[in-house]
Design a protein around this motif. Structure first.
Motif, PDB file in Angstrom:
ATOM      1  N   MET A   1      42.033  39.795  36.316  1.00 56.44           N
ATOM      2  CA  MET A   1      40.740  39.996  36.984  1.00 56.44           C
ATOM      3  C   MET A   1      40.867  41.072  38.055  1.00 56.44           C
ATOM      4  SD  MET A   1      39.090  36.202  37.277  1.00 56.44           S
ATOM      5  CE  MET A   1      40.535  35.198  37.382  1.00 56.44           C
TER       6      MET A   1
ATOM      7  N   ALA B   1      35.720  45.416  45.850  1.00 50.61           N
ATOM      8  CA  ALA B   1      36.149  45.341  44.452  1.00 50.61           C
ATOM      9  C   ALA B   1      37.169  44.209  44.283  1.00 50.61           C
ATOM     10  CB  ALA B   1      36.762  46.666  44.018  1.00 50.61           C
ATOM     11  N   PHE B   2      38.123  44.136  45.208  1.00 49.46           N
ATOM     12  CA  PHE B   2      39.160  43.105  45.082  1.00 49.46           C
ATOM     13  C   PHE B   2      38.678  41.839  45.792  1.00 49.46           C
ATOM     14  CE2 PHE B   2      43.237  41.172  46.611  1.00 49.46           C
ATOM     15  CZ  PHE B   2      43.632  40.714  45.367  1.00 49.46           C
ATOM     16  N   ALA B   3      37.790  41.105  45.131  1.00 45.79           N
ATOM     17  CA  ALA B   3      37.213  39.901  45.745  1.00 45.79           C
ATOM     18  C   ALA B   3      38.069  38.702  45.369  1.00 45.79           C
ATOM     19  CB  ALA B   3      35.775  39.718  45.262  1.00 45.79           C
TER      20      ALA B   3
ATOM     21  N   ALA C   1      37.035  35.006  44.860  1.00 46.40           N
ATOM     22  CA  ALA C   1      36.187  34.721  43.707  1.00 46.40           C
ATOM     23  C   ALA C   1      37.010  34.598  42.425  1.00 46.40           C
ATOM     24  CB  ALA C   1      35.152  35.831  43.545  1.00 46.40           C
TER      25      ALA C   1
ATOM     26  N   PRO D   1      38.881  30.391  41.216  1.00 43.95           N
ATOM     27  CA  PRO D   1      38.457  29.292  40.331  1.00 43.95           C
ATOM     28  C   PRO D   1      38.805  29.542  38.866  1.00 43.95           C
ATOM     29  CG  PRO D   1      36.701  29.875  41.850  1.00 43.95           C
ATOM     30  CD  PRO D   1      37.770  30.900  42.034  1.00 43.95           C
ATOM     31  N   ILE D   2      38.510  30.739  38.378  1.00 44.97           N
ATOM     32  CA  ILE D   2      38.780  31.014  36.968  1.00 44.97           C
ATOM     33  C   ILE D   2      40.287  30.984  36.721  1.00 44.97           C
ATOM     34  CG2 ILE D   2      38.580  32.727  35.152  1.00 44.97           C
ATOM     35  CD1 ILE D   2      35.969  33.608  36.365  1.00 44.97           C
TER      36      ILE D   2
ATOM     37  N   PHE E   1      36.719  37.009  28.393  1.00 48.47           N
ATOM     38  CA  PHE E   1      37.503  38.228  28.642  1.00 48.47           C
ATOM     39  C   PHE E   1      37.848  38.769  27.281  1.00 48.47           C
ATOM     40  CE2 PHE E   1      38.437  35.163  31.811  1.00 48.47           C
ATOM     41  CZ  PHE E   1      38.720  35.825  32.981  1.00 48.47           C
TER      42      PHE E   1
ATOM     43  N   PHE F   1      33.323  38.642  37.675  1.00 51.64           N
ATOM     44  CA  PHE F   1      34.050  37.439  38.086  1.00 51.64           C
ATOM     45  C   PHE F   1      33.532  36.828  39.369  1.00 51.64           C
ATOM     46  CE2 PHE F   1      36.966  40.523  36.086  1.00 51.64           C
ATOM     47  CZ  PHE F   1      37.093  39.887  34.876  1.00 51.64           C
ATOM     48  N   ARG F   2      32.596  37.483  40.054  1.00 56.56           N
ATOM     49  CA  ARG F   2      32.100  36.897  41.299  1.00 56.56           C
ATOM     50  C   ARG F   2      31.028  35.844  41.035  1.00 56.56           C
ATOM     51  NH1 ARG F   2      32.802  41.932  41.484  1.00 56.56           N
ATOM     52  NH2 ARG F   2      33.970  43.087  43.080  1.00 56.56           N
TER      53      ARG F   2
ATOM     54  N   LEU G   1      30.043  32.265  35.883  1.00 51.82           N
ATOM     55  CA  LEU G   1      31.218  32.553  35.051  1.00 51.82           C
ATOM     56  C   LEU G   1      32.315  31.533  35.335  1.00 51.82           C
ATOM     57  CD1 LEU G   1      32.029  34.803  32.983  1.00 51.82           C
ATOM     58  CD2 LEU G   1      33.503  35.656  34.770  1.00 51.82           C
ATOM     59  N   TRP G   2      32.491  31.200  36.614  1.00 55.73           N
ATOM     60  CA  TRP G   2      33.469  30.154  36.934  1.00 55.73           C
ATOM     61  C   TRP G   2      33.118  28.904  36.139  1.00 55.73           C
ATOM     62  CZ3 TRP G   2      32.649  30.267  42.968  1.00 55.73           C
ATOM     63  CH2 TRP G   2      32.883  31.559  43.426  1.00 55.73           C
TER      64      TRP G   2
ATOM     65  N   TRP H   1      34.010  28.970  32.485  1.00 58.55           N
ATOM     66  CA  TRP H   1      35.431  28.728  32.200  1.00 58.55           C
ATOM     67  C   TRP H   1      35.821  27.310  32.548  1.00 58.55           C
ATOM     68  CZ3 TRP H   1      37.964  31.203  28.887  1.00 58.55           C
ATOM     69  CH2 TRP H   1      37.630  32.529  28.610  1.00 58.55           C
TER      70      TRP H   1
ATOM     71  N   ILE I   1      32.698  23.053  40.737  1.00 56.43           N
ATOM     72  CA  ILE I   1      32.227  24.378  40.347  1.00 56.43           C
ATOM     73  C   ILE I   1      30.781  24.309  39.890  1.00 56.43           C
ATOM     74  CG2 ILE I   1      32.537  26.195  38.642  1.00 56.43           C
ATOM     75  CD1 ILE I   1      35.503  25.894  38.959  1.00 56.43           C
TER      76      ILE I   1
END
Lengths: 166, 456, 968
Positions: free
Chosen positions: A65, A82-84, A87, A90-91, B147, B158-159, B163-164, B167, B242
């Motif tokens: 990511m 950009a480099f958050a 966030a 979680p994924i 992805f 991804f923010r 989306l969280w 997944w 989530i």
């Protein structure tokens, strides 16, 4: 070359039998029980494997990511950096978990050499109750002398049943 | 076979006195191996299957026409799809909590009901899982959330809490299946060993994968199952947190609240325990499991129901408090609409069913009183749905910008889809009851053995 | 006949059209019947499905080869058409006879977009909603294409034959029995044709009649000055404006110019602020922007005026009967007198001649004439004959030949005329109109009227300036212009509309005709043809004598009164078949698809009526049922009905929408009103009834005194932004932004239609509006403050704010909406999967969603969509893009010439009559938008959301009379 299958009514009887068949002299021993044997040592490579897979998944996807948002396709999304990284967590967590679960699942079948739909022990009638209320001891013997010795031992143990197949 | 006027005792042992390894294995396997299903099974299954068909029709029409067939509108862009998704995922999560969390804490009452809890988790997750896809304006493009390398080197964003959530749901459903299956292996093997030769035996043989209870198989199984349970517990917490973030992460009035993740977990517990009660109470009678699912189990679940309803009560209070404390006019207007506005019936309905009625369970007698428990649990299921309605619909209908206030009217197809997923859930449960061992036999054996040891 | 069959039938005929010449006729034969069978305009899907059928039909017309030149063949590029380069051709829009200059944008030879003509005095570059909707009007698939006799298809040849026969008979008897009925006309060439016809046929008569008539104003001027005069106001010169039921901003021929001039004096940050008093029974656009709005019943104006006039004339205000004199008059009169010479007093056209006469006298008394307004000869030449005479003759059977040019009396005639019966007694009647409308279906002959984009014509503006109307495309249908038809009485050979117009102007233009004429076409107007101010003095006898007894008997308070108004969306009904206008939320009530009666909250309370309840309205022996809508600010005993709905034969879109109130025009008898148990859903775009007062966060407003008191430092928008966690700011060569001046906005809706036309925004139909799914990218929110009886109202255009920290962007799971380097919040339709999270997260709720395939089901002619903007698919989110296609064009131009990107004008900005919108490049220090954002009035909507919107507003300032504090 022969195989003996003895069935016992309880775990204690099986344990007594096992004492009479030390592993160094009887390499081809296998027990079958309706529930895990209590006295057993717990070691298994799977937890370590799952942990490794989980870590790999977490960091792997985190960096994927990070790459996607900073290098692959840097967007201006709502004026956010950009480099958050918060966030991404979680994924990364979810996918790490997923990797661990899959690793454990696949790992189990590999370690246990499953699936194995046929086993010679299935031929014994006693094996039908192996996952119900009987504790089984299965001995594979190559030499005739060993066979008679095993019979001798079993006689002293008087199992509920004793079957022999060539 | 006991009669309806059976009286339960919350201090009863977890297993009946005259239960031994053979009889237990025998009875459970026979349920799965029956040639012909009971009449009650058909009576329950046929309507469920019909509802499932309705679901298929609703989905087909949805794909043909577009989500305009639902009641969603501007400004209430999220409607039944999301609220039912949240509702179902909560139900599923309750199952996981029972089978995973209480496994870790070695709660022996969990043993006989965890298989039912897991089936509930499985089919609850299935019912929930289809909603996010149906919800999309262009459902055939849902895979854009994965992805995957594409020619435009485009990635998902991804923010987005959505989306969280995607997944989290994906992981949860997938992991639940694995967890359920691993726990099921020895029992499939037991059934295989008791099946007559023929198709059934072969099927069970295939699914049992050749598990025979050898020392190694048991050892690794315990290791894997233990770790999986240890993982599933945080996973179920995470999915619900989530889902909560889907809302808390948005700037929308009534959603932008930090307490949402734990709030949603409490809701999940409550509805999970309620559904388990709704399932085991009839099943233990129809399947003659009274001596495996005893008053002890029911009493414990009733206590848990009460506890989680208290947790939820706290969440409700905090919700109202934070609106008043924050003093945002939008939030206050929304709160007013809920307390004494057009949404008051829904709000007070949720409070009544989720908070007030469960307080009856303070009474020891009622905790094991079957009819009360059934009614309370049913009430909780409805109450939880109302709560989701409050969160999703009413918040959207009251945005900060007063000129965009709106109303939401569900259409026939909204209801049809909801009914359809209920059908899907019930059919799933019934099929699993019919063909899968309803009780985790290898775990029951441990109970029986230790009980026998104690009696000797 | 089911729509499906009809479509199948027409397609078949399209295939065969080449071979069989008679087939066109047969196809048309189907058409009127078809039209009846079809069209439930309420259900969108019906309408839109049916439109498919008409596409086939317009196709037929297109392939028909009987229009002189062939259409442009696709293989050869048409002259001076460069791909992707629009061409612009000036012409004018004529409404009620008066012209507003427009420029039509052509893409690849197709007229697609209307803009104002900056050279034209009545436009100054802006347009109204009607002009913006013209393209859909032009491509309307329901336009009649076939000559009909008694409702059955015929052809031009047959008509020519019958016509020349009749002409011979008429010629023989000097035109006795010939009557020509037209609307109000300013077209010099057409008037010339009519005059010469009247010379050639001395017994014939011409009757000019317009449903939204200005004749009262003219006769008022006749009372005062002895001749019909038009008033040309210069509102930018007026410090105090007093208006009685104003139509200055709604239906006045000079409305666009007046709006511009008025707005020029409404923003205290830029000019000395004027003060507006509105005295009215039903809210008007002017009333909504006014600083003081006094609510009176319609009859009361007649009572008030004499006192007002006397007080204005005399030094000491004359005492009036106690109790009948409104409390606010003293302060008003004082204000008027103190602003002597900088005052403008206006009365709506529907007021009686006496009112207009007194208003003229008051203006004279206050030395306003030639200061804030001038008088010119009436531009729409009054016809000698009055409609009343025509009706008398028709009923008496004296009329043998009736020619109706672009007028629809069967629909618009007052009930008292009993026009239907009268028409039956006319042996030979012919109607020239665009649709086979109510009238055309009853006449002997019907001839399609050429659309103003299909033929040549000319017209005068409110100040007399002449515009030449030139065709914009090959005729889609075989139509005639009015002048052509009249000309057929004078010439044996039919002339083209072009030669008629040119032949008329050739002797009248000085210098080289070709050159002057071409300049006129290019400019859109004939230079200095504006009328000279008339110097006629008021007659001594002009003082109104007869008003005293009027004031003696004030209208009984119990009596209800019914007032008719032009529909802000549909004018007098001629636009009824235009879906854009049918779905255009009315400025004050925000309702669409229908014209409910507007009643005051008090009346509603008295009858226990809610919006949507159906009532039966009786005037004399006439009665009609209609739903009501509650309109705050309405006079308690007044019922307002909008003209223009209830068409029976307008086409598939407009038929059976609402109720026709034209028959109630000037209908004598008391107005009665009872509730029925029926209820009808009113589709409005305000979904929760009356709005409360807007919070500071949403819409800021203050009084002039507060503004002058406050410090005038440039506002936050210009000062450096507040500290933030996020430092990513768009870094592009240009930074696009917009400022909206709430003081300028009059809620006229021109921007809404402009946006819809430019951006291919679909129409969804009443059923979907009822389900809150309208698609307008740009909406005008209306807020009310104060009590419902006399609220203060505010208009606020809301479009995408293009936030620098857009909440919509970081919730989209697929990144379908994101920012570009120039600060635009982009929407990538192709990437959108339709989670709709962005809309939930948008604090301004400017995002619209395609719940169905709205655009594709609309079935407008393909050639009518804007090729620069993608048509959105089902399941996709959409929103305002700041007209990104125009920005892209500017970028390309800049790249080509390697110069910085130039001025970009959004569709809304271009259309706005008051220049409320300013769009531009913040990075350009000289840009107008930067200047506006430096205004001390600048504020960001919902600034607490910390979204850093690029669109900001200027605070609404009112300039109330301090002496009137607390006086209602």
């Amino acid at each position: 070359m022969a195989t003996l299958l003895a069935t016992f009514a309880s775990e204690t009887e099986l344990e007594r039998a096992l004492e009479r068949f030390p592993a160094d002299r009887w390499p081809a021993l296998e027990t079958y029980s309706p529930l895990p044997l209590s006295g057993q040592p717990e070691q298994s490579p799977l937890p370590a494997l799952m942990f490794a897979a989980g870590m790999l998944g977490f960091f792997g996807f985190f960096f994927l990511m990070a790459y996607a948002d900073t290098q692959g396709y840097p967007h201006n999304i709502g004026g956010r950096p950009a480099f958050a990284w918060p966030a991404f967590i979680p994924i990364a967590f979810e996918l790490g978990v997923l990797c661990a679960m899959v690793a454990g699942f696949v790992g189990y079948f590999v370690v246990c050499r499953l699936p194995k739909l046929y086993d010679e022990v299935d031929e014994f009638d006693g094996s039908r109750r192996g996952l119900c209320d009987r504790w089984l001891l299965c001995v594979r013997i190559d030499a005739a002398k060993g066979l008679s010795e095993a019979h001798a031992i079993f006689r002293t143990l008087n199992p509920e049943s004793l079957e022999e197949r060539a | 076979m006991s009669n309806a006027s059976e009286t339960l005792r919350a201090d009863a042992p977890v297993i009946g006195p005259n239960l031994n390894l053979e009889s237990m294995t025998d009875r459970i396997s026979r349920i799965a191996l029956r040639e012909r299903a009971h009449a009650w099974w058909w009576i329950a299954f046929i309507p469920s299957a019909a509802l499932t068909l309705l679901l298929i029709v609703a989905i087909a029409y949805l794909f043909y026409e577009g989500i305009g067939i639902w009641g969603v509108n501007w400004p209430v862009m999220w409607g039944f799809a999301i609220l039912c998704y949240v509702w179902w995922i909560a139900i599923a999560s309750g199952g996981t909590i029972i089978s995973a969390l209480f496994f870790l804490v070695h709660a022996e009452w969990r043993t006989s009901i965890n298989r039912i809890a897991e089936s509930m988790m499985l089919f609850g997750a299935a019912a929930a899982g289809i909603y996010p896809v149906l919800h999309l304006g262009r459902p055939w493009l849902f895979y854009w959330l994965f992805f995957y390398p594409n020619t435009m080197t485009l990635w998902a964003q991804f923010r987005s809490p959505l989306l969280w959530d995607f997944w989290a749901l994906f992981t949860y459903v997938f992991a639940s299946v694995l967890f359920w299956y691993v726990g099921l292996l020895p029992d499939l093997a037991s059934v295989r060993d008791r099946a007559e030769r023929g198709l059934k035996q072969r099927m069970y043989a295939v699914f049992a994968m050749g598990f025979r209870g050898s020392s190694g198989q048991w050892r690794h199984l315990r290791a894997v199952y233990g770790v999986m349970a240890a993982i599933m517990t945080p996973v179920v917490i995470s999915i619900h947190s989530i889902v909560g973030l889907d809302f808390a992460g948005a700037a929308t009035t009534g959603w932008h609240v930090t307490q949402f993740p734990p709030f949603f977990v409490c809701g999940a517990l409550l509805s999970g325990f309620a559904i388990v009660l709704l399932l085991i109470i009839p099943l233990r009678r129809f399947l003659n499991l009274e001596d495996m699912v005893t008053g002890r189990h029911i009493g414990v679940l009733a206590k848990l129901l009460l506890t989680s309803s208290l947790l939820l009560a706290y969440a409700y209070l905090m919700d109202a408090f934070s609106a008043c404390y924050g003093g945002n006019p939008g939030d206050l207007a929304l709160l007013a609409a809920r307390l004494h506005g057009e949404y008051a019936p829904v709000y007070w309905g949720a409070v009544l069913f989720n908070v007030l009625l469960p307080q009856l369970l303070w009474s020891r007698k009622l905790r094991v009183h079957i009819p009360t428990l059934m009614l309370l649990s049913l009430g909780v299921v409805i109450g939880m749905w109302m709560e989701r309605y409050l969160i999703v619909v009413t918040s959207l209908s009251r945005p900060t910008l007063v000129s965009a206030w709106g109303v939401f009217h569900p259409t026939f197809w909204d209801w049809a889809t909801l009914a359809g997923t209920v059908g899907l859930f019930l059919s799933g449960i019934l099929l699993s009851v019919r063909f899968v061992p309803v009780v985790a036999m290898h775990e029951m054996r441990a109970l029986i053995v230790s009980a026998q040891a104690r009696s000797e | 006949m089911s729509p499906l069959n009809s479509r199948a039938h027409l397609w078949r005929s399209l295939e065969e059209a080449g071979g069989d010449p008679g087939l066109l006729a047969r196809a048309t034969q189907e058409f009127p019947l078809l039209a009846k069978a079809l069209a439930d305009p309420v259900s969108r899907r019906e309408v839109l499905k049916l439109m498919a059928a008409c596409m086939a039909w317009s196709g037929l017309a297109g392939c028909d080869s009987k229009f002189g030149d062939a259409l442009i063949p696709p293989v050869r590029m048409p002259v001076n058409v460069v791909p992707a380069q629009p061409n612009f051709f000036a012409t004018a829009q004529v409404l009620g006879g008066y012209a507003q200059g427009i420029v039509v944008e052509h893409v690849m030879g197709r007229p697609l977009k209307v803009q104002g003509n900056p050279h034209h005095p009545a436009s100054l570059g802006s347009t109204d909603a009607y002009a913006q909707a013209l393209p859909l009007d032009f491509y309307d698939p329901d336009r009649a294409a076939q000559v009909c006799v008694r409702g059955n298809p015929s052809d031009r040849a047959a008509f020519e034959a019958a016509f020349s026969q009749e002409r011979a008979r008429l010629k023989a008897r000097g035109g006795a029995g010939l009557r020509i009925l037209t609307g109000s006309i300013t077209s010099p060439s057409l008037l010339d044709r009519i005059q010469s016809l009247l010379l050639a046929y001395p017994e014939a008569a011409w009757v000019g009649w317009e449903p939204l008539s200005r004749s009262n104003a003219h006769s008022g001027a006749r009372q005062t000055y002895g001749s019909a005069l038009d008033t040309v106001a210069h509102l930018d010169r007026a410090d105090v404006v007093l208006a009685f039921d104003a139509d200055l901003l709604s239906t006045d021929p000079g409305r666009l110019r007046y709006a511009r001039d008025l707005a020029a004096r409404r923003n205290p940050a830029r000019a000395k602020m004027s003060r507006i008093y509105a005295v009215e029974s039903t809210p008007t656009l002017l009333g909504c922007v006014a600083d003081h709005r006094f609510i009176v019943e319609p009859g009361e104006v007649e009572r008030i005026l004499p006192w007002l006039l006397d007080s204005v004339r005399s030094e000491s205000p004359t005492a009036a009967p106690a109790g009948t004199r409104p409390s606010w008059m003293a302060a008003l009169i004082e204000d008027l007198k103190s602003a002597r010479g900088k005052v403008f007093i206006h009365a709506g056209a529907q007021h009686s001649a006496a009112v207009h006469a007194q208003v003229h006298l008051m203006n004279e008394a206050l030395q306003a004439r030639n200061a804030t307004y001038t008088l010119i000869e009436a531009q729409n030449a009054a016809s000698p004959a009055m409609p009343a005479e025509l009706m008398r003759d028709m009923h008496a059977g004296k009329v043998t030949h009736l020619l109706m040019l672009d007028t629809n009396p069967m629909y618009t005639a007052p009930r008292s005329w009993d026009f239907a019966a009268a028409l039956k007694s006319v042996p030979f009647s012919a109607a020239l109109s665009r649709h086979l409308d109510e009238t055309a279906q009853q006449t002997t002959w019907f001839v399609p009227l050429a659309h103003s984009w299909e033929c040549w014509s000319d017209a005068r503006a409110y100040d007399g300036t002449v515009s030449i109307l030139q065709p914009q495309a090959q005729p889609l249908y075989d139509g005639m212009s009015p002048a052509q038809l009249v000309d057929r009485y004078l010439q044996t050979q039919s002339r083209s509309s072009e030669s008629i117009v040119k032949d008329f102007w050739r002797p009248r233009l000085s210098g080289d005709f070709a050159q002057t004429f071409d300049t006129a076409l290019a400019q859109g107007l004939l230079a200095d043809t504006g009328a000279r101010p008339s110097s006629v003095a008021p007659r001594a006898s002009a003082a109104p004598a007869s008003d005293s007894e009027k004031s003696g008997n004030p209208a009984a308070p119990a009596a209800l009164s019914l007032v008719l108004r032009a529909d802000p969306s549909l004018w007098d009904g001629r636009f009824a078949n235009n879906p854009w206008l049918q779905e255009l939320p009315r400025p004050l009530t925000k309702d669409v698809w229908g014209n409910p009666l507007m009643i005051s909250p008090a009346l509603a309370a008295q009858h226990q009526l809610g919006t949507g309840d159906v009532v039966r309205l009786r005037v004399g022996d006439a009665s009609v049922t209609s739903p009501v809508i509650i309109l705050p600010g309405q006079a308690p005993r007044t019922i307002t009905a909008l003209l223009g709905s209830g068409r029976a034969a307008s086409g598939r879109v407009g038929d059976q929408v609402g109720v026709n109130f034209h028959p109630f025009n000037a209908l004598p008898g008391t107005v009665r009103f009872e509730k029925t148990d029926a209820h009808m859903d009113i589709a409005t775009t305000v979904h929760h009834g009356l709005l409360g007062a807007p919070s500071e966060q949403i819409l800021r407003h203050q009084d002039l005194s507060e503004f002058l008191g406050a410090d005038q430092t440039p506002s936050a928008a210009a000062s450096p932004p507040a500290a933030t966690l996020y430092q990513t700011h768009p870094q592009g060569p240009a930074q696009w932004a917009m400022s909206v001046d709430l003081n300028a906005c009059i809620g006229c809706n021109a921007c809404v239609i402009a946006c819809q036309a430019e951006n291919n925004i679909p129409v969804v139909g009443k059923a979907q509006v009822l389900r809150e799914r309208e698609m307008h990218w740009l909406r005008i929110d209306r807020y009310l403050a104060g009590d419902a009886a006399a609220p203060e109202s505010f208009f606020q255009p809301v479009l995408c704010m293009h936030c620098e920290q857009a909440p919509c962007e970081n919730v989209c799971p697929v990144g379908a909406t994101l920012h570009d380097a120039e600060g635009l919040n982009l929407m990538v339709y192709n990437r959108c999967v339709g989670t709709r999270f962005c809309s939930n997260n948008c604090p301004y709720k400017v995002r619209r969603f395609n719940f169905y395939a709205f655009a594709h089901e609309q079935h407008r002619p393909r050639e009518s969509w804007n090729p620069e903007v993608s048509v959105r698919a089902r399941g996709v989110m959409e929103k305002c893009t700041y007209c990104v296609q125009r920005i892209a064009a500017a970028r390309i131009e800049a790249d080509r010439d390697s110069k910085p990107v130039g001025k970009v004008t959004t569709a809304c900005e271009a259309a706005c009559p008051t220049q409320a919108f300013t769009f531009g490049n913040l990075a350009d220090p000289k840009s107008a938008v930067l200047a506006r954002k430096r205004s001390p009035l600048d504020f960001a909507m919902l600034s607490e959301e910390a979204t850093k919107p690029r669109t900001s507003y200027e605070t609404k300032v009112r300039n109330p009379n301090p002496k009137l504090k607390g006086v209602a």
